[in-house]
Scaffold this motif. Sequence first.
Motif, mmCIF file in Angstrom:
data_model
loop_
_atom_site.group_PDB
_atom_site.id
_atom_site.type_symbol
_atom_site.label_atom_id
_atom_site.label_comp_id
_atom_site.label_asym_id
_atom_site.label_seq_id
_atom_site.Cartn_x
_atom_site.Cartn_y
_atom_site.Cartn_z
ATOM 1 N N GLN A 160 -10.552 -21.353 -11.177
ATOM 2 C CA GLN A 160 -11.441 -21.382 -10.015
ATOM 3 C C GLN A 160 -11.004 -22.443 -9.006
ATOM 4 O O GLN A 160 -10.990 -22.203 -7.788
ATOM 5 C CB GLN A 160 -12.880 -21.656 -10.454
ATOM 6 N N GLU A 161 -10.653 -23.605 -9.512
ATOM 7 C CA GLU A 161 -10.200 -24.687 -8.630
ATOM 8 C C GLU A 161 -8.907 -24.292 -7.920
ATOM 9 O O GLU A 161 -8.742 -24.529 -6.724
ATOM 10 C CB GLU A 161 -9.993 -25.969 -9.431
ATOM 11 N N PHE A 162 -8.001 -23.678 -8.665
ATOM 12 C CA PHE A 162 -6.739 -23.216 -8.087
ATOM 13 C C PHE A 162 -7.005 -22.181 -6.993
ATOM 14 O O PHE A 162 -6.404 -22.230 -5.914
ATOM 15 C CB PHE A 162 -5.871 -22.610 -9.196
ATOM 16 N N LEU A 163 -7.909 -21.255 -7.275
ATOM 17 C CA LEU A 163 -8.226 -20.197 -6.317
ATOM 18 C C LEU A 163 -8.806 -20.785 -5.034
ATOM 19 O O LEU A 163 -8.512 -20.320 -3.937
ATOM 20 C CB LEU A 163 -9.225 -19.225 -6.956
ATOM 21 N N ARG A 164 -9.586 -21.817 -5.166
ATOM 22 C CA ARG A 164 -10.208 -22.429 -3.993
ATOM 23 C C ARG A 164 -9.213 -23.260 -3.181
ATOM 24 O O ARG A 164 -9.230 -23.230 -1.952
ATOM 25 C CB ARG A 164 -11.371 -23.323 -4.428
ATOM 26 N N LYS A 165 -8.328 -23.968 -3.867
ATOM 27 C CA LYS A 165 -7.484 -24.941 -3.175
ATOM 28 C C LYS A 165 -6.102 -24.427 -2.777
ATOM 29 O O LYS A 165 -5.499 -24.943 -1.840
ATOM 30 C CB LYS A 165 -7.314 -26.187 -4.054
ATOM 31 N N SER A 166 -5.587 -23.421 -3.479
ATOM 32 C CA SER A 166 -4.235 -22.946 -3.202
ATOM 33 C C SER A 166 -4.254 -21.716 -2.308
ATOM 34 O O SER A 166 -5.101 -20.834 -2.462
ATOM 35 C CB SER A 166 -3.515 -22.606 -4.515
ATOM 36 N N ASP A 167 -3.322 -21.671 -1.371
ATOM 37 C CA ASP A 167 -3.187 -20.488 -0.518
ATOM 38 C C ASP A 167 -2.236 -19.460 -1.138
ATOM 39 O O ASP A 167 -1.997 -18.409 -0.549
ATOM 40 C CB ASP A 167 -2.665 -20.892 0.866
ATOM 41 N N HIS A 168 -1.705 -19.776 -2.300
ATOM 42 C CA HIS A 168 -0.708 -18.906 -2.928
ATOM 43 C C HIS A 168 -1.235 -18.310 -4.229
ATOM 44 O O HIS A 168 -2.154 -18.828 -4.851
ATOM 45 C CB HIS A 168 0.565 -19.703 -3.225
ATOM 46 N N LEU A 183 -6.808 -13.891 -9.732
ATOM 47 C CA LEU A 183 -7.813 -12.842 -9.908
ATOM 48 C C LEU A 183 -7.510 -11.985 -11.133
ATOM 49 O O LEU A 183 -8.434 -11.560 -11.838
ATOM 50 C CB LEU A 183 -7.876 -11.973 -8.651
ATOM 51 N N ARG A 184 -6.243 -11.739 -11.368
ATOM 52 C CA ARG A 184 -5.870 -10.963 -12.556
ATOM 53 C C ARG A 184 -6.266 -11.705 -13.828
ATOM 54 O O ARG A 184 -6.790 -11.106 -14.781
ATOM 55 C CB ARG A 184 -4.361 -10.691 -12.537
ATOM 56 N N LEU A 185 -6.043 -13.001 -13.852
ATOM 57 C CA LEU A 185 -6.445 -13.809 -15.007
ATOM 58 C C LEU A 185 -7.963 -13.784 -15.199
ATOM 59 O O LEU A 185 -8.459 -13.578 -16.311
ATOM 60 C CB LEU A 185 -5.972 -15.252 -14.828
ATOM 61 N N GLU A 243 -16.706 -8.272 -14.946
ATOM 62 C CA GLU A 243 -16.519 -8.012 -13.518
ATOM 63 C C GLU A 243 -17.563 -8.683 -12.622
ATOM 64 O O GLU A 243 -17.196 -9.259 -11.589
ATOM 65 C CB GLU A 243 -16.519 -6.497 -13.260
ATOM 66 N N PRO A 244 -18.868 -8.684 -12.962
ATOM 67 C CA PRO A 244 -19.831 -9.358 -12.078
ATOM 68 C C PRO A 244 -19.533 -10.839 -11.875
ATOM 69 O O PRO A 244 -19.752 -11.379 -10.785
ATOM 70 C CB PRO A 244 -21.169 -9.161 -12.807
ATOM 71 N N ALA A 245 -19.012 -11.484 -12.904
ATOM 72 C CA ALA A 245 -18.668 -12.907 -12.788
ATOM 73 C C ALA A 245 -17.469 -13.093 -11.869
ATOM 74 O O ALA A 245 -17.416 -14.047 -11.074
ATOM 75 C CB ALA A 245 -18.379 -13.499 -14.164
ATOM 76 N N VAL A 246 -16.494 -12.188 -11.957
ATOM 77 C CA VAL A 246 -15.317 -12.262 -11.078
ATOM 78 C C VAL A 246 -15.738 -12.037 -9.624
ATOM 79 O O VAL A 246 -15.276 -12.743 -8.723
ATOM 80 C CB VAL A 246 -14.243 -11.237 -11.494
ATOM 81 N N ILE A 247 -16.613 -11.062 -9.411
ATOM 82 C CA ILE A 247 -17.116 -10.813 -8.056
ATOM 83 C C ILE A 247 -17.818 -12.053 -7.519
ATOM 84 O O ILE A 247 -17.656 -12.426 -6.351
ATOM 85 C CB ILE A 247 -18.087 -9.612 -8.049
ATOM 86 N N GLY A 248 -18.596 -12.718 -8.369
ATOM 87 C CA GLY A 248 -19.280 -13.932 -7.956
ATOM 88 C C GLY A 248 -18.306 -15.009 -7.500
ATOM 89 O O GLY A 248 -18.532 -15.690 -6.486
ATOM 90 N N LYS A 264 -16.493 -2.178 -4.356
ATOM 91 C CA LYS A 264 -17.424 -2.688 -5.366
ATOM 92 C C LYS A 264 -18.859 -2.653 -4.814
ATOM 93 O O LYS A 264 -19.088 -2.932 -3.648
ATOM 94 C CB LYS A 264 -17.064 -4.124 -5.762
ATOM 95 N N GLU A 265 -19.793 -2.305 -5.666
ATOM 96 C CA GLU A 265 -21.210 -2.284 -5.290
ATOM 97 C C GLU A 265 -21.879 -3.550 -5.815
ATOM 98 O O GLU A 265 -22.183 -3.666 -6.986
ATOM 99 C CB GLU A 265 -21.890 -1.045 -5.874
ATOM 100 N N ASP A 266 -22.072 -4.499 -4.940
ATOM 101 C CA ASP A 266 -22.704 -5.757 -5.325
ATOM 102 C C ASP A 266 -23.388 -6.335 -4.091
ATOM 103 O O ASP A 266 -22.744 -6.474 -3.044
ATOM 104 C CB ASP A 266 -21.653 -6.736 -5.875
ATOM 105 N N PRO A 267 -24.670 -6.652 -4.181
ATOM 106 C CA PRO A 267 -25.403 -7.118 -2.994
ATOM 107 C C PRO A 267 -24.893 -8.427 -2.412
ATOM 108 O O PRO A 267 -25.234 -8.783 -1.277
ATOM 109 C CB PRO A 267 -26.842 -7.273 -3.512
ATOM 110 N N ARG A 268 -24.076 -9.156 -3.166
ATOM 111 C CA ARG A 268 -23.561 -10.432 -2.668
ATOM 112 C C ARG A 268 -22.367 -10.239 -1.721
ATOM 113 O O ARG A 268 -22.022 -11.153 -0.956
ATOM 114 C CB ARG A 268 -23.119 -11.311 -3.846
ATOM 115 N N ILE A 269 -21.748 -9.074 -1.779
ATOM 116 C CA ILE A 269 -20.487 -8.872 -1.057
ATOM 117 C C ILE A 269 -20.637 -8.819 0.464
ATOM 118 O O ILE A 269 -19.916 -9.529 1.182
ATOM 119 C CB ILE A 269 -19.762 -7.606 -1.584
ATOM 120 N N PRO A 270 -21.525 -7.977 1.017
ATOM 121 C CA PRO A 270 -21.522 -7.817 2.478
ATOM 122 C C PRO A 270 -21.770 -9.092 3.265
ATOM 123 O O PRO A 270 -21.123 -9.318 4.302
ATOM 124 C CB PRO A 270 -22.621 -6.770 2.729
#
Length: 242
Positions: free
Chosen positions: A88-96, A102-104, A111-116, A146-152
């Motif tokens: 999560q930290e890597f995803l937030r801080k790295s542009d690469h 996401l695959r990891l 899936e709901p946790a990944v979407i979050g 994906k159907e999730d109310p948090r997305i839009p």
Amino acid sequence: MGLFDFFGGSGPEKALKLKPKVTQKYGDPSTRQKAIQQLGEMKYPEAVSVLLSRFTLTVEPLTTDADEKEHVFELIKGFDQDAIAPIQEFLRKSDHATSWALRLLGDLLPEPAVIGICVDTLTHLSSHYTRDPEKKVVLLHHVMGKEDPRIPTAVLPFLEDMSDDVKIAALKVLGPLKYEAAREPILKLLTSEETARRVQTAALAALQESGFNVQGFREKLEPLLVEPYLLDKSGVVVKRQA
């Protein structure tokens, strides 16, 4: 604590010291590969963070690069839930290497946790400047369909992004969701004089998928219609029947 831990031989500090070897692009690949294996045998979050840095570079030959990255992927998976916070930290801080992160997460979490996590990261990115749009595009592609109310609500701000690729990705996410709050922003984007033609086409596709009425924008919108899109009598963008 083992003897080597006591002397600083294999603790978190040792993991961090291995980063230059893991990200060594040239020279003997065995040096990099040995460091990767050492990290995989550690059980510290710092080891995951350093392993993730391997995804941020490409080495020659490409077959070696692919093999090493798959090996790193499997090693990180071996940390199981202990790998989540560093990823999560890597995803937030790295542009690469967003797609690797996401695959990891997809292999380690439901899936709901990944979407979050995607939604949280997109929300963060929407208020912080990033030079490279690739990270945003990869995240937007991941939540597409994906159907999730948090997305839009997380995606809507990207209609105003500086990158056309990001705008198009956001439109592709929002169209099928039929999110009413997106109607006017999509229409404003479509009818703006500054909007590129390919973004306008993507906006037409989003309007057609959403079924939104173009009320208040019809006069500006009609000259922008291109095949196969047209307005029906009720003021909704539809596709011409073949």
